[in-house]
Design an enzyme around this catalytic site. Structure first.
Site, PDB file in Angstrom:
ATOM      1  N   ASP A   8       0.563  -1.210   0.006  1.00 59.99           N
ATOM      2  CA  ASP A   8       0.094  -0.141   0.091  1.00 59.99           C
ATOM      3  C   ASP A   8       0.895   1.108  -0.095  1.00 59.99           C
ATOM      4  OD1 ASP A   8      -1.946  -1.781   0.229  1.00 59.99           O
ATOM      5  OD2 ASP A   8      -2.820  -1.397   1.882  1.00 59.99           O
ATOM      6  N   LYS A  87      -6.817  -5.022  -2.773  1.00 65.27           N
ATOM      7  CA  LYS A  87      -7.417  -5.475  -1.610  1.00 65.27           C
ATOM      8  C   LYS A  87      -8.524  -4.494  -1.061  1.00 65.27           C
ATOM      9  CE  LYS A  87      -3.998  -4.132   1.781  1.00 65.27           C
ATOM     10  NZ  LYS A  87      -4.988  -3.255   2.347  1.00 65.27           N
ATOM     11  N   CYS A 132      -2.090  -2.494   7.713  1.00 65.65           N
ATOM     12  CA  CYS A 132      -2.003  -3.331   6.583  1.00 65.65           C
ATOM     13  C   CYS A 132      -0.643  -4.226   6.516  1.00 65.65           C
ATOM     14  CB  CYS A 132      -2.083  -2.790   5.159  1.00 65.65           C
ATOM     15  SG  CYS A 132      -3.892  -2.295   5.146  1.00 65.65           S
TER      16      CYS A 132
END
Ligand code: VGL
Ligand code: ZN
Length: 191
Positions: A8, A87, A132
């Site tokens: 991310d 995701k 994450c």
């Protein structure tokens, strides 16, 4: 086989973004240098539909599919990414881990992909340490990958002070190796 997993590293998690992580952009040069040491590099993207459930509860709207905030940081080298796993695409269920949604029902395909490439060790870095990155590392361990977290290539959100340090502790207790980028070459040699 070793894989580097970039979690991310997107505009919305960097300064100026919708869910900015302090120093989030500082992981970019470190991640770019790390990539040079790996034959296999993959990335995840938080990739929410508009109106994602998490926007009503925990988080401001962020990483909405197709928006600039959902793009990788412009300085991130994306030329060597073998695959990008998306995701958080289910409107109702969030997904902190790069492997599974938070209910552990939906797989992104990352685990199967890594296995198919013969990966046994994964090195995880990116944003955010306490969400994450943490859940990606914990799932990697659960799936049986030897798991390294490259701490200087991660930054935390710190909703509560100390969350980042606590997250690193949880990962270590679960079996992750915490390492700094300058130690990665040595760890790779010991493969
Ligand atoms: C993340 C909060 C919400 C992350 C994603 O990438 O760590 N955190 N969505
Ligand atoms: Zn999100």
């Amino acid at each position: 086989m070793d894989a580097l997993v970039l979690v991310d590293i997107q505009n919305d998690f960097c300064p100026g973004g919708a869910l900015a992580v302090a120093g989030g952009d500082e992981v970019v040069p470190v991640a770019n240098e790390l990539q040079k040491q790996f034959d296999l590099v993959v990335a995840t993207k938080d990739w929410h539909p508009p109106g994602h459930a998490s926007f009503e509860t925990l988080w401001p709207p962020h990483c909405v599919q197709g928006t600039p905030g959902a793009e990788f940081h412009p300085a991130l080298d994306t030329s060597r990414l073998a695959h990008v796993f998306l995701k958080g695409t289910d409107p109702a269920v969030d997904s902190y881990s790069g492997f599974f949604d938070n209910e552990h029902k939906l797989s992104t395909g990352l685990g199967d992909y890594l296995r198919a490439q013969g990966v046994t060790r994964v090195f995880v870095c990116g944003l955010a340490t306490d969400y994450c990155v943490k859940f990606t590392a914990l799932d990697a361990l659960r799936l049986g990958f030897e798991t390294y977290v490259v701490t200087d290539a991660c930054r935390g959100v710190e909703v509560n002070a100390g969350d980042t340090a606590r997250a690193l502790g949880e990962m270590r207790v679960a079996g992750a190796h915490l390492t700094e980028s300058r130690q990665v070459a040595e760890a790779l040699k010991q493969g």
